[in-house]
Design a protein around this motif. Structure first.
Motif, PDB file in Angstrom:
ATOM      1  N   GLN A  13      -3.554  -5.298   7.759  1.00 39.28           N
ATOM      2  CA  GLN A  13      -4.100  -4.763   6.745  1.00 39.28           C
ATOM      3  C   GLN A  13      -4.001  -3.363   6.370  1.00 39.28           C
ATOM      4  O   GLN A  13      -3.868  -2.614   7.178  1.00 39.28           O
ATOM      5  N   LYS A  14      -3.392  -3.167   5.154  1.00 36.56           N
ATOM      6  CA  LYS A  14      -2.654  -1.786   4.829  1.00 36.56           C
ATOM      7  C   LYS A  14      -4.131  -1.141   4.396  1.00 36.56           C
ATOM      8  O   LYS A  14      -4.695  -1.124   3.379  1.00 36.56           O
ATOM      9  N   SER A  17      -0.684   4.107   2.253  1.00 33.60           N
ATOM     10  CA  SER A  17       0.663   4.046   2.330  1.00 33.60           C
ATOM     11  C   SER A  17       1.393   4.191   3.450  1.00 33.60           C
ATOM     12  O   SER A  17       2.453   3.568   3.587  1.00 33.60           O
ATOM     13  N   SER A  20      -1.649   0.948   8.741  1.00 32.16           N
ATOM     14  CA  SER A  20      -1.859  -0.451   8.570  1.00 32.16           C
ATOM     15  C   SER A  20      -2.534  -0.847  10.106  1.00 32.16           C
ATOM     16  O   SER A  20      -2.357  -0.363  11.155  1.00 32.16           O
ATOM     17  N   PRO A  50       8.989  -0.497   6.947  1.00 37.08           N
ATOM     18  CA  PRO A  50       8.145  -1.403   7.595  1.00 37.08           C
ATOM     19  C   PRO A  50       8.512  -2.555   7.860  1.00 37.08           C
ATOM     20  O   PRO A  50       8.035  -3.279   8.929  1.00 37.08           O
TER      21      PRO A  50
END
Length: 282
Positions: A13-14, A17, A20, A50
């Protein structure tokens, strides 16, 4: 520690920016022991994408070992060391306290493992600890800390080598390199003439600031004599300082591996050392 082979596609889940959070499903709450970490805070090295397969291999391995643990990931941008104002960078860490304290188990039962890579990861960990202390008035309780290729110093040549890994691969390489050299040179002059500290220096000192970080956390320093970005002498000096302050310190010194690739090149020794560190967690 679970030994069940898992090859997950972890869904994070972010939170913003750079931050997470992976929360395991209820079905993963199996085969745990009282010494297993409940949350893993992973502070990645500067500029790594990422979706990097190597970066995600750390997450996969940790999830395989500890399927019940949450994984909180923090990215480090190259601009944090150059053009991003400190206020802008630190504001990105505002969600971190709620993310840490949202753990289902209570503060007395939680066991936090922190994994820091390079100067980018060290800066992120400093910002996490600073924000936690600011919001709660307390030092964040941590059981174990892995310091991979960190912390470094503000050596000009090593700084340029680190920054150059994120340069564009086309004709923009040259103006980017020129700008970076100008910036790093200016910082070196400011440090030498006015005593100004760079963010690398600040993060390095913060790692052994017991008003900010948990002195009781066991530490593992992983480093190499062949690292061209973070010198092994710098890491060993920092480890000695921590040890002299009463921190339980372990070391994994490599002789052939480069910067932040120790796990890739010598994974068996790497994860054995991490396992031995965690074996002593209470």
């Amino acid at each position: 520690m679970s030994t069940k082979p898992i090859t997950p596609n972890l869904e994070f889940q972010k939170l913003n920016s750079i931050i997470s959070l992976y929360t395991p499903p209820t079905s993963s709450q199996v085969n745990t022991t009282s010494k297993d970490p409940t949350t893993i805070i992973f502070c990645s090295w500067m500029g790594v994408p990422p979706k990097s397969k190597y970066l995600n291999s750390f997450y996969t391995h940790y999830h395989t070992l500890f399927p019940s643990a949450r994984i909180l990931t923090i990215s480090s941008l190259s601009s944090f060391f150059t053009t991003t104002p400190n206020s802008t960078r630190t504001k990105l860490f505002e969600p971190i306290v709620d993310a840490i304290d949202s753990e289902p188990v209570g503060k007395e039962e939680r066991k936090i493992l922190v994994h820091v890579l390079s100067n980018g990861g060290a800066l992120s960990w400093m910002d996490v600890c600073t924000e936690y202390k600011r919001r709660t008035g307390r030092v964040l309780d941590v059981k174990a800390l892995v310091m991979d290729s960190a912390p470094g110093d503000s050596d000009l040549k090593r700084g340029f080598t680190a920054m150059s890994t994120g340069f564009p691969k086309n004709y923009l390489w040259y103006p980017t390199a020129a700008f970076t050299l100008l910036l790093l040179g200016s910082l070196a002059i400011a440090k030498g003439v006015f005593g100004m500290r760079t963010l690398v220096d600040v993060a390095r000192e913060a790692m052994n600031d017991w008003e900010l970080v948990d002195r009781s956390a066991r530490r593992l320093y992983v480093y190499s004599t062949k690292d061209e970005i973070v010198g092994f002498e710098t890491v060993e000096e920092h480890a000695r300082e921590a040890e002299e302050a009463g921190v339980e310190v372990r070391r994994l010194r490599e002789e052939e591996t480069g910067h932040v690739v120790h796990m890739l090149k010598d994974g068996v020794r790497y994860w054995r050392a991490v396992g031995e560190l965690l074996a002593g967690m209470e």
